[in-house]
Design an enzyme around this catalytic site. Sequence first.
Site, PDB file in Angstrom:
ATOM      1  N   LEU A 100      -8.326  -1.382   0.337  1.00 35.04           N
ATOM      2  CA  LEU A 100      -7.549  -2.410  -0.355  1.00 35.04           C
ATOM      3  C   LEU A 100      -6.070  -2.155  -0.108  1.00 35.04           C
ATOM      4  O   LEU A 100      -5.543  -1.105  -0.449  1.00 35.04           O
ATOM      5  CB  LEU A 100      -7.853  -2.364  -1.852  1.00 35.04           C
ATOM      6  CG  LEU A 100      -7.388  -3.553  -2.677  1.00 35.04           C
ATOM      7  CD1 LEU A 100      -8.131  -4.823  -2.269  1.00 35.04           C
ATOM      8  CD2 LEU A 100      -7.568  -3.291  -4.158  1.00 35.04           C
ATOM      9  N   ALA A 101      -5.418  -3.149   0.479  1.00 36.61           N
ATOM     10  CA  ALA A 101      -4.021  -2.951   0.846  1.00 36.61           C
ATOM     11  C   ALA A 101      -3.146  -2.900  -0.393  1.00 36.61           C
ATOM     12  O   ALA A 101      -3.406  -3.589  -1.372  1.00 36.61           O
ATOM     13  CB  ALA A 101      -3.573  -4.087   1.749  1.00 36.61           C
ATOM     14  N   LYS A 102      -2.116  -2.071  -0.345  1.00 31.97           N
ATOM     15  CA  LYS A 102      -1.200  -1.988  -1.484  1.00 31.97           C
ATOM     16  C   LYS A 102      -0.408  -3.276  -1.599  1.00 31.97           C
ATOM     17  O   LYS A 102      -0.088  -3.717  -2.676  1.00 31.97           O
ATOM     18  CB  LYS A 102      -0.242  -0.810  -1.315  1.00 31.97           C
ATOM     19  CG  LYS A 102      -0.950   0.510  -1.474  1.00 31.97           C
ATOM     20  CD  LYS A 102      -0.226   1.444  -2.405  1.00 31.97           C
ATOM     21  CE  LYS A 102      -1.103   2.652  -2.604  1.00 31.97           C
ATOM     22  NZ  LYS A 102      -0.644   3.674  -3.434  1.00 31.97           N
ATOM     23  N   ARG A 103      -0.101  -3.839  -0.479  1.00 30.21           N
ATOM     24  CA  ARG A 103       0.635  -5.102  -0.512  1.00 30.21           C
ATOM     25  C   ARG A 103      -0.338  -6.219  -0.242  1.00 30.21           C
ATOM     26  O   ARG A 103      -1.341  -6.040   0.396  1.00 30.21           O
ATOM     27  CB  ARG A 103       1.729  -5.090   0.552  1.00 30.21           C
ATOM     28  CG  ARG A 103       2.716  -4.026   0.224  1.00 30.21           C
ATOM     29  CD  ARG A 103       3.828  -3.908   1.231  1.00 30.21           C
ATOM     30  NE  ARG A 103       4.339  -2.542   1.176  1.00 30.21           N
ATOM     31  CZ  ARG A 103       4.962  -2.013   0.135  1.00 30.21           C
ATOM     32  NH1 ARG A 103       5.172  -2.728  -0.948  1.00 30.21           N
ATOM     33  NH2 ARG A 103       5.378  -0.780   0.142  1.00 30.21           N
ATOM     34  N   SER A 124      -3.493  -6.763  -5.581  1.00 36.31           N
ATOM     35  CA  SER A 124      -3.872  -5.368  -5.677  1.00 36.31           C
ATOM     36  C   SER A 124      -3.130  -4.602  -6.761  1.00 36.31           C
ATOM     37  O   SER A 124      -3.425  -3.458  -7.010  1.00 36.31           O
ATOM     38  CB  SER A 124      -3.705  -4.681  -4.332  1.00 36.31           C
ATOM     39  OG  SER A 124      -2.353  -4.696  -3.990  1.00 36.31           O
TER      40      SER A 124
END
Length: 495
Positions: A253-256, A260
């Site tokens: 899961l991307a932080k950006r 998220s």
Amino acid sequence: MKIRTRYAPSPTGKMHVGNLRSALYEFLIAKHEGGDFMLRIEDTDQERFVEGATEIIYRTLEQVGITHDEGPDKDGGYGPYVQSERMKTGIYMKYAKELIAKGEAYYCFCDKERLASLKTEVVEGKEITVYDKHCLSLSQEEIQASLDAGKPFVIRQNNPTEGTTTFHDELYGDITVENKELDDMILIKSDGYPTYNFANVVDDHTMYITHVVRGNEYLSSSPKYTRLYEAFGWEPPKYVHLPLVTDENHKKLAKRGGSSSFEDLMEQGFVAEAVVNFIALLGWSPEENREIFSLEELIKAFDYHRISKSPAVYDVVKLRWMNGEYIKAMDFDRFLEMADPYLKKGLGEGDGQEAGSVQFGEAARRKIAAMVKTRIEVFPDILEMVDFFRELPEYDAAMYTHKKMKTDTASSLQVLQDVLPLLEAWEDYSNDGLYGMLSRYVEEKGYKNGYVMWPIRTAVSGKQMTPAGATEIMEVLGKEETLRRIRKGIELLSA
Ligand code: GLU
């Protein structure tokens, strides 16, 4: 022994769901056993520090109901609870020097150029530079001379080059690594700050932490922490490394990007309790087959041994569903308060300037809120659901044709022409009043209910799907607007 857990965020920005999960699990482990949960701010990486990020941490924890027993704002006797403040007490340097005295750490004066010239190895696709222990061979005099000359230095851990190190994780079991793979990591940086790697060990020990929960990206460093515990002769805490959180495509899961962080989710109209419930199930499952849990219920049910090792999928569809369940169960007044900004926006409050647009007061918004409460998943769903109240949309005559209701354009025209004079003569525009009057018409004619209500609802809404039936909509619209829309329907059908 009393359970003591900590959430140890670095103030680097928004609260990512993975971090919130760590906080929640730490909190649940402590509370399940009647223990203490503490907040510790890990701000030793000055380069990553983001202004305002500490406030986000406090605000988020408060919003989700994760209350700490100790922290920077709640002294429990083990403070300071902010690492930069702990550093000023000299605690990290004191322990680093203790390790130096034991031969478990050493000063390193190597400059950037020398470090850059070190051999790098590729291990499992990652470039790894292992420090070559160059400064370990410095004599006491050489060290003292460099220190006296004010030469910048770091303090490094002195790891053995032979043998193995084993540590235990509550989920992953025993993990053993070859000591030669352990880099002599930096404990104290040249700016005098400790690294996370050192500070977490010193702090967890001196704050009597019993359980450490964190993302499994820390798994590979844990043998080095274990060596520090051994060097000090300390008992390590119980480790619980959490599985990765992935998106629907099983990618990290991307932080950006969108949803998220907790803040993003709040902005998107999610309910804090639903988010907590959803996050609790990211990797953990209860014994019973059930998904809706309040925080209190989670505390009772939470057994960390039931955390799974396989990656947890962040399923937005499920989150939306869960949020809808929380909205359905929500107290009406709280719902109204949260829904009101969306109702006002969707109903176009204040712009009743255009011809045919309707103004909605508080009473009308209350009624509409009751209609949508059981039908939405997130608050922004309201916007599209209520826009027809404000303005009858352009719609196609084909919408009057409904197989099951046995209606078509001709039957609809006839019904609308029939009911128009009845509605013109009728004064009681309450839902019950209108429904009673129209039911009598249905009965007299021997029609099916839907045969009459479908065309009326279509005419007053211009929509296939509405959050309520014809008469409820008419009650909100009032007589004048209802008649205008019925006449418009007749016009459309006779064209
Ligand atoms: N400061 C670390 C982080 O935010 C904490 C890791 C840990 O819990 O030990 O990732």
